[in-house]
Design an enzyme around this catalytic site. Structure first.
Site, PDB file in Angstrom:
ATOM      1  N   TRP A 172       0.848  -1.209   0.000  1.00 52.87           N
ATOM      2  CA  TRP A 172       0.000   0.000   0.000  1.00 52.87           C
ATOM      3  C   TRP A 172       0.877   1.251   0.000  1.00 52.87           C
ATOM      4  O   TRP A 172       1.484   1.592   1.013  1.00 52.87           O
ATOM      5  CB  TRP A 172      -0.907   0.001   1.233  1.00 52.87           C
ATOM      6  CG  TRP A 172      -1.880  -1.137   1.195  1.00 52.87           C
ATOM      7  CD1 TRP A 172      -3.088  -1.138   0.573  1.00 52.87           C
ATOM      8  CD2 TRP A 172      -1.738  -2.428   1.794  1.00 52.87           C
ATOM      9  NE1 TRP A 172      -3.699  -2.358   0.735  1.00 52.87           N
ATOM     10  CE2 TRP A 172      -2.904  -3.173   1.477  1.00 52.87           C
ATOM     11  CE3 TRP A 172      -0.742  -3.058   2.557  1.00 52.87           C
ATOM     12  CZ2 TRP A 172      -3.100  -4.491   1.900  1.00 52.87           C
ATOM     13  CZ3 TRP A 172      -0.933  -4.359   2.978  1.00 52.87           C
ATOM     14  CH2 TRP A 172      -2.110  -5.068   2.640  1.00 52.87           C
ATOM     15  N   HIS A 193      -7.081   1.628   2.327  1.00 50.65           N
ATOM     16  CA  HIS A 193      -8.146   0.662   2.075  1.00 50.65           C
ATOM     17  C   HIS A 193      -9.222   0.835   3.147  1.00 50.65           C
ATOM     18  O   HIS A 193      -9.041   1.610   4.096  1.00 50.65           O
ATOM     19  CB  HIS A 193      -7.612  -0.777   2.018  1.00 50.65           C
ATOM     20  CG  HIS A 193      -6.721  -1.166   3.165  1.00 50.65           C
ATOM     21  ND1 HIS A 193      -6.108  -2.392   3.274  1.00 50.65           N
ATOM     22  CD2 HIS A 193      -6.315  -0.484   4.282  1.00 50.65           C
ATOM     23  CE1 HIS A 193      -5.381  -2.460   4.376  1.00 50.65           C
ATOM     24  NE2 HIS A 193      -5.496  -1.300   5.001  1.00 50.65           N
ATOM     25  N   ARG A 219      -4.206   6.371  -2.453  1.00 50.15           N
ATOM     26  CA  ARG A 219      -2.872   5.770  -2.557  1.00 50.15           C
ATOM     27  C   ARG A 219      -1.926   6.730  -3.254  1.00 50.15           C
ATOM     28  O   ARG A 219      -2.317   7.463  -4.164  1.00 50.15           O
ATOM     29  CB  ARG A 219      -2.922   4.462  -3.361  1.00 50.15           C
ATOM     30  CG  ARG A 219      -3.830   3.448  -2.716  1.00 50.15           C
ATOM     31  CD  ARG A 219      -3.217   2.099  -2.517  1.00 50.15           C
ATOM     32  NE  ARG A 219      -4.200   1.249  -1.849  1.00 50.15           N
ATOM     33  CZ  ARG A 219      -4.571   0.045  -2.272  1.00 50.15           C
ATOM     34  NH1 ARG A 219      -4.003  -0.471  -3.335  1.00 50.15           N
ATOM     35  NH2 ARG A 219      -5.459  -0.646  -1.610  1.00 50.15           N
ATOM     36  N   GLN A 233     -13.772   1.670  -2.103  1.00 45.62           N
ATOM     37  CA  GLN A 233     -13.801   0.235  -1.824  1.00 45.62           C
ATOM     38  C   GLN A 233     -15.059  -0.090  -1.037  1.00 45.62           C
ATOM     39  O   GLN A 233     -15.663   0.796  -0.419  1.00 45.62           O
ATOM     40  CB  GLN A 233     -12.588  -0.174  -0.967  1.00 45.62           C
ATOM     41  CG  GLN A 233     -11.280  -0.252  -1.737  1.00 45.62           C
ATOM     42  CD  GLN A 233     -10.169  -0.904  -0.914  1.00 45.62           C
ATOM     43  OE1 GLN A 233     -10.268  -1.037   0.314  1.00 45.62           O
ATOM     44  NE2 GLN A 233      -9.107  -1.312  -1.589  1.00 45.62           N
ATOM     45  N   VAL A 276      -5.649 -11.899   6.733  1.00 43.17           N
ATOM     46  CA  VAL A 276      -6.462 -13.105   6.561  1.00 43.17           C
ATOM     47  C   VAL A 276      -5.575 -14.342   6.416  1.00 43.17           C
ATOM     48  O   VAL A 276      -4.424 -14.250   5.982  1.00 43.17           O
ATOM     49  CB  VAL A 276      -7.395 -12.999   5.317  1.00 43.17           C
ATOM     50  CG1 VAL A 276      -8.585 -12.103   5.603  1.00 43.17           C
ATOM     51  CG2 VAL A 276      -6.627 -12.533   4.094  1.00 43.17           C
ATOM     52  N   ALA A 330     -13.510 -12.065   5.735  1.00 43.48           N
ATOM     53  CA  ALA A 330     -13.495 -10.650   5.337  1.00 43.48           C
ATOM     54  C   ALA A 330     -13.264 -10.598   3.840  1.00 43.48           C
ATOM     55  O   ALA A 330     -12.731 -11.530   3.235  1.00 43.48           O
ATOM     56  CB  ALA A 330     -12.375  -9.911   6.063  1.00 43.48           C
TER      57      ALA A 330
HETATM   58  N1  DAH Z   1      -7.723  -4.278   1.722  1.00 38.26           N
HETATM   59  C1  DAH Z   1      -7.255  -5.024   0.589  1.00 38.26           C
HETATM   60  C2  DAH Z   1      -6.686  -4.088  -0.449  1.00 38.26           C
HETATM   61  O1  DAH Z   1      -6.953  -2.942  -0.419  1.00 38.26           O
HETATM   62  C3  DAH Z   1      -8.403  -5.833  -0.037  1.00 38.26           C
HETATM   63  C4  DAH Z   1      -8.795  -6.964   0.845  1.00 38.26           C
HETATM   64  C5  DAH Z   1      -8.240  -8.206   0.689  1.00 38.26           C
HETATM   65  C6  DAH Z   1      -9.726  -6.768   1.860  1.00 38.26           C
HETATM   66  C7  DAH Z   1      -8.585  -9.265   1.477  1.00 38.26           C
HETATM   67  C8  DAH Z   1     -10.101  -7.856   2.671  1.00 38.26           C
HETATM   68  C9  DAH Z   1      -9.522  -9.083   2.477  1.00 38.26           C
HETATM   69  O2  DAH Z   1     -10.982  -7.726   3.659  1.00 38.26           O
HETATM   70  O3  DAH Z   1      -9.878 -10.125   3.268  1.00 38.26           O
HETATM   71  O4  DAH Z   1      -5.907  -4.509  -1.258  1.00 38.26           O
END
Ligand code: DAH
Length: 362
Positions: A172, A193, A219, A233, A276, A330
């Site tokens: 990120w 995010h 970003r 998002q 995760v 998630a």
């Molecule tokens: N936050 C991640 C991104 O911005 C996307 C994401 C991936 C969110 C996996 C989630 C997850 O909740 O389980 O790239």
């Protein structure tokens, strides 16, 4: 009639006679027949009845008539005058009535005509997509929450199992608002995010949790047709007792069908996200039909639409949930990307170009 007086004939004093009066009268009445507007009518009045008009001139010249004829000529002239005045009045009334009915005709309102279209405002495609996505999840029992765009480093990273020394932070590119200070001040950033809302929600409520979080992210990134430095998002989180990967699959499968259509298949592949375990990315099917056309106009059989996974025990621990008792899943998806796939938009920069022509297509 070769005399030079020819051109002045009308102003020459013509000998007065009853015949002359009758001529002027019938001349006047003839002309009147051809008059069709009020301006010409007024000219006619001046020409015959005005101070220098033909009939008025005749009456003035009465004294030049032989004395015996005067009474007769005078009477004829007075009658002629009365007749012309009467005709003038009638014609004037007619013309005024005609004029009025013309105005009425021209200005008549046809209430049966279709109305003029009223310019209609439209929702921005991102707004529409956010609503579609959140509505799909709301109908599956998820609540909708929103969170801050200016976020603490702690929520954006640390509580999501991304410590500051961990290379995963490189995933990120962050817009920092300020940097760490020795006095323990907690630095701020623009959230990269919506995942920090996972920790914020779990800190605030006890399981079971089912939320979706739409919101804007930022970003530190160069823009191109698939990257914006700000975008939306939708995050999702479900935590409770006995939640398994099958729940994740079932929920996201249902979501994909609602947004992209009944026939949609989904595919999961392993992917890495620090918060995760296991982590996956999910794709939707885009196979050619019998005519060789694809549902989404992209030359790919599978199109990646989101990241997901089972909430990492460390994340659960961090918010005070017992990871031996609770499990959860998630997911997170880019709203513009989903809108681009759904509506066939090929450049993400169009969304925020202030181009009303683009926006009004949706
Ligand atoms: N936050 C991640 C991104 O911005 C996307 C994401 C991936 C969110 C996996 C989630 C997850 O909740 O389980 O790239």
């Amino acid at each position: 009639m070769g005399s030079p007086d020819h051109f002045n004939q009308r102003v020459m004093v013509t000998p007065i006679s009853t015949k002359r009066v009758e001529d002027v009268k019938s001349d006047a009445l003839n002309t009147l027949l051809h008059i069709s507007d009020l301006d010409s009518l007024d000219e006619w009045r001046v020409q015959y009845l005005g101070r220098k008009g033909q009939l008025t001139q005749l009456l003035r010249g009465l004294s030049s008539a032989p004395e015996n004829d005067r009474a007769q000529i005078g009477a004829a002239a007075n009658i002629a005058k009365t007749v012309l005045e009467e005709q003038l009045r009638l014609r004037e009334a007619d013309l005024k009535a005609e004029h009025l009915s013309g105005v009425v005709d021209r200005e008549r309102i046809d209430v049966t005509l279709p109305g003029l279209p009223v310019p209609e405002g439209k929702l921005h495609p991102t707004t529409r997509m956010v609503r579609e996505i959140t509505t799909a999840f709301a109908s599956m029992g998820f609540q909708i929450e929103e969170g801050p765009e200016i976020e603490y480093e702690r929520y954006n990273f640390d509580m999501l199992n991304i410590p500051s020394d961990h290379p995963a932070r490189d995933m990120w590119d962050t817009l920092w608002i300020d940097q760490a200070r020795p006095d323990g001040y907690r630095p701020l950033l623009l959230r990269t995010h919506t995942s920090p809302m996972q920790a914020r929600v779990m800190e605030n409520i006890d399981p079971p949790v089912r939320v979706v979080v739409p919101g804007k992210c930022y970003r530190y990134e160069a823009t191109d047709s698939t990257h914006e430095w700000h975008f939306y998002q939708v995050e999702g989180l479900a935590v409770g007792e006995g939640i398994t990967f099958a729940d994740l699959k079932g929920t996201l499968y249902e979501f994909a069908r609602r947004i992209f259509g009944e026939d949609r298949k989904i595919r999961f592949r392993c992917d890495f996200f620090p918060f995760v375990e296991p982590g996956v990315d999910m794709s939707i099917s885009n196979f050619k039909d019998k005519d060789g056309n694809r549902p989404i106009n992209r030359d790919e059989d599978w199109i990646e639409i989101l990241g997901a996974g089972m909430v990492h025990p460390k994340v659960l621990e961090g918010v005070g949930y017992d990871p031996d008792r609770y499990t959860g899943f998630a997911f997170g998806m880019g709203v513009e990307r989903i809108a681009m796939l759904k509506y066939g938009i090929d450049d993400i920069r169009l969304f925020y170009s202030n181009n009303t022509q683009f926006i009004s297509q949706f």
